[in-house]
Design an enzyme around this catalytic site. Structure first.
Site, PDB file in Angstrom:
ATOM      1  N   PHE A  44       0.849  -1.193   0.000  1.00 54.51           N
ATOM      2  CA  PHE A  44       0.000   0.000   0.000  1.00 54.51           C
ATOM      3  C   PHE A  44       0.885   1.244   0.000  1.00 54.51           C
ATOM      4  O   PHE A  44       1.645   1.483   0.944  1.00 54.51           O
ATOM      5  CB  PHE A  44      -0.917  -0.015   1.214  1.00 54.51           C
ATOM      6  N   ALA A  45       0.806   2.030  -1.067  1.00 48.77           N
ATOM      7  CA  ALA A  45       1.625   3.235  -1.209  1.00 48.77           C
ATOM      8  C   ALA A  45       0.711   4.404  -1.561  1.00 48.77           C
ATOM      9  O   ALA A  45       0.509   4.733  -2.738  1.00 48.77           O
ATOM     10  CB  ALA A  45       2.686   3.040  -2.285  1.00 48.77           C
ATOM     11  N   ASP A 134       4.357  -3.729   4.620  1.00 47.96           N
ATOM     12  CA  ASP A 134       4.460  -2.275   4.667  1.00 47.96           C
ATOM     13  C   ASP A 134       5.490  -1.784   3.663  1.00 47.96           C
ATOM     14  O   ASP A 134       6.612  -2.312   3.597  1.00 47.96           O
ATOM     15  CB  ASP A 134       4.864  -1.810   6.071  1.00 47.96           C
ATOM     16  N   GLU A 226      -3.970  -3.054  13.174  1.00 50.61           N
ATOM     17  CA  GLU A 226      -3.023  -3.874  13.936  1.00 50.61           C
ATOM     18  C   GLU A 226      -3.643  -4.357  15.239  1.00 50.61           C
ATOM     19  O   GLU A 226      -3.372  -5.481  15.684  1.00 50.61           O
ATOM     20  CB  GLU A 226      -1.748  -3.085  14.218  1.00 50.61           C
TER      21      GLU A 226
END
Length: 277
Positions: A44-45, A134, A226
């Site tokens: 995911f960017a 990430d 999370e």
């Protein structure tokens, strides 16, 4: 850690904890090459996090499932910012456009829903395993088939070696992510989630449903997805746990028992890359 100061190689429920020296890379590679597998990898960017893609992908091409079929799925609001990185044999990349957000928390909260839909819409026909990683991270060493399992979690580097009472689980009973003080095995990092499609889909779907319930009550868990991941793993134990070798932080010094850092979150100025505090 065991009483003699050595890394523990099994969880209390007898799932392996993967450390350097607990696997033979030549043997594991030869076994999995016969299976002809594909590993999907969701990244995911969004917003300014696109700046981390180049280093992430270039380092992945050096160390991540080298020699195996890998398909990266890059979620971004700026497809034009995805760098043209030379991919190795059997490695492919697909860009998936998503909307931007004014809150980094919303970006974080949306990842489970996007992972769930990705598995349903595409991966069922394209992959055997899936990891969500990430993007603000870099590979420094081998990450291979030793990491594969039915359901895979990673020990959070900042809670490695910490007593359970220090874990920042969600402690409000009104949240679906609530974990009582007397419960909990490890604190898992949301930066790495993996496993078979069926099992990761169930994880993502459950967490998304719990996130939706919290949202309907105007509750946001302390560490967003999370927190819900840690709740899920409490009652749905991972079949394999990755040691902090597979998720470190460049700000943190490496203890002697950690022989190699394979994947680490890079130094950054959060105020400069996040859209809000």
């Amino acid at each position: 850690m065991s009483p003699d100061g050595k890394p523990v190689a099994l969880t209390p429920w007898l799932a392996p904890i993967v450390w350097e020296g607990t696997f033979d890379p030549t043997l594991t590679d030869s076994i999995y090459r016969q299976k002809n597998i594909t590993i999907a990898t969701a990244v995911f960017a969004v917003g300014k996090y696109t700046q981390f893609l180049k280093e992430f992908l270039e380092s992945a091409e050096q160390y991540y499932f080298v020699g195996f079929r890998v398909h990266y799925y890059v979620f971004t609001d700026q497809p034009e910012q995805v760098p043209a990185v030379k991919l190795g044999e059997k490695h492919n990349l697909t860009v998936l456009k998503v909307s931007s957000s004014n809150r980094w928390q919303d970006i974080s909260l949306s990842r489970m829903a996007r992972l769930e839909k990705l598995i349903e819409s595409r991966l069922v026909n394209e992959a055997d395993y899936v990891f969500s990683l990430d993007v603000d991270s870099k590979f420094y060493g081998r990450w291979g088939v030793e990491s594969l399992g039915r359901l895979v979690g990673v020990i959070h580097p900042w809670f490695y070696g910490s007593p359970r009472e220090h874990f920042t689980y969600e402690r409000r009973p009104e949240s679906q992510a609530f974990i009582p003080h007397a419960e909990g095995d490890y604190y898992y990092g949301g930066a790495v989630i993996g496993g078979l499609l069926k099992d990761v889909h169930q994880l993502a779907k459950t967490c998304r449903e719990q996130l939706d319930i919290d949202k309907s009550k105007s509750i946001e868990a302390v560490w967003q997805e999370e927190s819900h991941l840690n709740k899920y793993f409490l009652y749905n134990k991972p079949s394999k746990v990755l040691s902090p070798e597979y998720l470190w932080d460049d700000k943190k010094s490496k203890p002697g028992e950690v022989k190699i850092i394979r994947f680490s979150q890079i130094l950054k100025n959060y105020a400069a890359v996040r859209p809000n505090p």
